[in-house]
Design a protein around this motif. Sequence first.
Motif, PDB file in Angstrom:
ATOM      1  N   GLU A 525      12.288  60.303  81.200  1.00 11.43           N
ATOM      2  CA  GLU A 525      13.234  59.800  82.233  1.00 11.43           C
ATOM      3  C   GLU A 525      14.833  60.011  81.633  1.00 11.43           C
ATOM      4  OE1 GLU A 525      12.170  59.866  85.411  1.00 11.43           O
ATOM      5  OE2 GLU A 525      10.099  59.439  85.165  1.00 11.43           O
ATOM      6  N   SER A 526      14.976  59.429  80.623  1.00 11.78           N
ATOM      7  CA  SER A 526      16.238  59.675  80.097  1.00 11.78           C
ATOM      8  C   SER A 526      16.601  61.091  79.795  1.00 11.78           C
ATOM      9  CB  SER A 526      16.229  58.788  78.924  1.00 11.78           C
ATOM     10  OG  SER A 526      15.433  59.172  77.743  1.00 11.78           O
ATOM     11  N   ARG A 529      17.823  62.231  83.140  1.00 12.60           N
ATOM     12  CA  ARG A 529      18.918  61.794  83.557  1.00 12.60           C
ATOM     13  C   ARG A 529      20.270  62.642  82.619  1.00 12.60           C
ATOM     14  NH1 ARG A 529      22.092  58.887  87.198  1.00 12.60           N
ATOM     15  NH2 ARG A 529      24.206  58.996  86.419  1.00 12.60           N
ATOM     16  N   ARG A 532      20.726  66.001  84.098  1.00 20.92           N
ATOM     17  CA  ARG A 532      21.377  65.672  85.351  1.00 20.92           C
ATOM     18  C   ARG A 532      23.052  65.926  85.170  1.00 20.92           C
ATOM     19  NH1 ARG A 532      20.464  60.962  89.727  1.00 20.92           N
ATOM     20  NH2 ARG A 532      22.680  61.000  90.601  1.00 20.92           N
ATOM     21  N   THR A 533      23.396  64.950  83.927  1.00 21.42           N
ATOM     22  CA  THR A 533      24.641  64.744  83.787  1.00 21.42           C
ATOM     23  C   THR A 533      25.170  66.205  83.209  1.00 21.42           C
ATOM     24  OG1 THR A 533      24.427  62.509  83.145  1.00 21.42           O
ATOM     25  CG2 THR A 533      26.481  63.414  82.153  1.00 21.42           C
ATOM     26  N   ARG A 546      21.282  65.741  91.169  1.00 24.24           N
ATOM     27  CA  ARG A 546      20.036  64.977  91.540  1.00 24.24           C
ATOM     28  C   ARG A 546      18.685  65.661  92.239  1.00 24.24           C
ATOM     29  NH1 ARG A 546      17.570  61.765  95.913  1.00 24.24           N
ATOM     30  NH2 ARG A 546      16.928  60.018  95.070  1.00 24.24           N
ATOM     31  N   GLY A 614      21.521  56.090  89.195  1.00 21.80           N
ATOM     32  CA  GLY A 614      20.865  56.906  88.618  1.00 21.80           C
ATOM     33  C   GLY A 614      19.786  57.664  89.697  1.00 21.80           C
ATOM     34  N   PRO A 615      18.929  58.476  89.131  1.00 16.50           N
ATOM     35  CA  PRO A 615      17.766  59.258  89.980  1.00 16.50           C
ATOM     36  C   PRO A 615      16.715  58.315  90.316  1.00 16.50           C
ATOM     37  CG  PRO A 615      17.650  59.822  87.357  1.00 16.50           C
ATOM     38  CD  PRO A 615      18.883  58.972  87.931  1.00 16.50           C
ATOM     39  N   THR A 617      13.498  57.406  90.777  1.00  8.09           N
ATOM     40  CA  THR A 617      12.396  57.911  90.084  1.00  8.09           C
ATOM     41  C   THR A 617      11.281  56.883  90.296  1.00  8.09           C
ATOM     42  OG1 THR A 617      12.802  56.323  88.067  1.00  8.09           O
ATOM     43  CG2 THR A 617      13.711  58.828  88.002  1.00  8.09           C
TER      44      THR A 617
END
Length: 617
Positions: A525-526, A529, A532-533, A546, A614-615, A617
């Motif tokens: 997950e990190s 993220r 995505r950034t 996203r 954040g997304p 999830t």
Amino acid sequence: MSHLPHWLGHSLTYLAAAVFAVPLARALGLGSIIGYLAAGIVIGPWGLGLVSNVEDILSFAEFGVVLMLFLVGLELEPRRLWSLRRPIFGWGTAQVACCAAAIFAIGLAAGADWRAALVAALGLALSSTAIALQVMGERNILPTTSGQAGFSILLFQDVAAIPILALLPLLGGVADSRPAGDGLAVEAARIVGVVAAIVLGGRLALRPVLRWIARSRTPEIFTAASLLLVVAIAALMQLVGLSMALGAFLAGVLLAESEYRRELETDIEPFKGLLLGLFFIAVGMSIDFGVLVRSPGRMAAIVAAFMIAKAVVIWLLARPIGVPLAERPVFTLLLSQGGEFAFVVFQAAAGSNVFSAETASLLVGAVAVSMMLGPLLLVAVDRLVVPRLALPQRELPQLSEPQHAPVIIAGFGRYGQIVGRLLDAQGIAATVLDHDADMIEAARSFGYKVHYGDATRLDLLRTAGAQTARVLVVAVDDVEQSLSIVDIAREHFPALELVARARDVTHWNALRNRGVMRVEREVFESSLRTGRTVLELLGHAPFEAREHAQRFRRHNLALFEKMYPHHRDRAKLIAVVKQGRQQLEEQMARERAEHEERRRAGLQGAPGWSDPAGPNT
């Protein structure tokens, strides 16, 4: 057929020996230094005889030590070096004086002339800066107490080599070539002037010069300037009879606060590594096995006597210095072997008629043998001595009172802490177990309630309330321990819901084999993220980034489910992965094309929105 040029043949020999010997030595757990020394022995005069001009190579290779001291200086700001003045001149003086006194006494007891015994003692009291700092860097122990003390002593030894060399003509009865009286004052003034020029030049002139060179935007010229800086300072120090390595270190310290510090490190590091390797190869070649064959007993006695004498003295000094018990074996061994400056001292002593060339060869061979034995003894110390002196792991009282929280968290490291803090923020009680005493005390100091205990023990899980709890979070870092906890929980607490952390795909598959369906990969997950950034920084609108991340997440999770039935069939597994990747790329390509068509048609939606949470999830 034409012959290879002299320099090309030697370069081919050195590089081939290093490329073959060093990886082999590291694979055997012996370290790179042993590999270089062994390569030197093989290609040297007493091996295959591929190289004969050992002294010329050794003189050139010593520049690797100069570059190493320059890089060490770049890591020390002037204020920090000033704070080390007492260890340098205090513990450094104590080490050299006490070790030299012990070796001098042994030499006199063996019947040696007092002048020869004194010079031998002073030379053998010095340690290998190259080997010690190399080992300290590889083990990351320079910031420790033993690393700081060892570095201070080694730096003082570089300074001490200067008066030792100045003493040799007096002991040998050879007139010193340097002038006396007023001439000596002129020479002293010249030395002070050179040091002052380096200090003032480093503070005032070097930065503008480096800035001007950097503006040329020519990386190879900046590299050349970096090497020119070190070579010029080393040459200045050599001209006035000072240590090249000491001058390079001083220049590094003066540039430690420069904005070009990292660039200098990056440019010089490859040359330092190659030249240091060449230095160790030259040391291996310099071992005179002829002397060793003629006088094996004397050689062994000299090596054993001076290394044992230095080890005893350094071990006794380690306690008042404040070196922890567990660090003393490595600290003692690194300083008890001979050093590269001893080669210079003994060769100069033979030239000054302090002792014969045969004695000089014997002492040089003893130093080289000690430098070769040092890394080997270090391996033995690591395996046999250090574990016995390591502090025993602190034991805390194990969990004994029955717990009744609905959630049990096994493992309270960087992963389990996030889970525990989230539950705590929602007012949900959790029983937290961990078996790292230091981590538990640190967590308790922040107000977290963590119990000491090994979650692989059935009785401990029962005490933690596994019979009545609803969820067990397996957040331990060790894969085998994680699987063991899952096996116990599945067998004895079938009603307990399991949520597990997976380190990698293999761990994920092993957990799924045990019927654990709620498995989270620890960095998945990190990483999403972060990706995505990156998309947002490259110009994608936040809502687009996203959506791309969410689509990739769904595809990846579905792909894992497709992969799982074939995780024991490598060929089939690779085929499924390739097919899944191709499908994802095609889907993304279609969506990009549709997006471009909508943009051209003027049907693009709002310019975007931010998503601080954040997304989803």
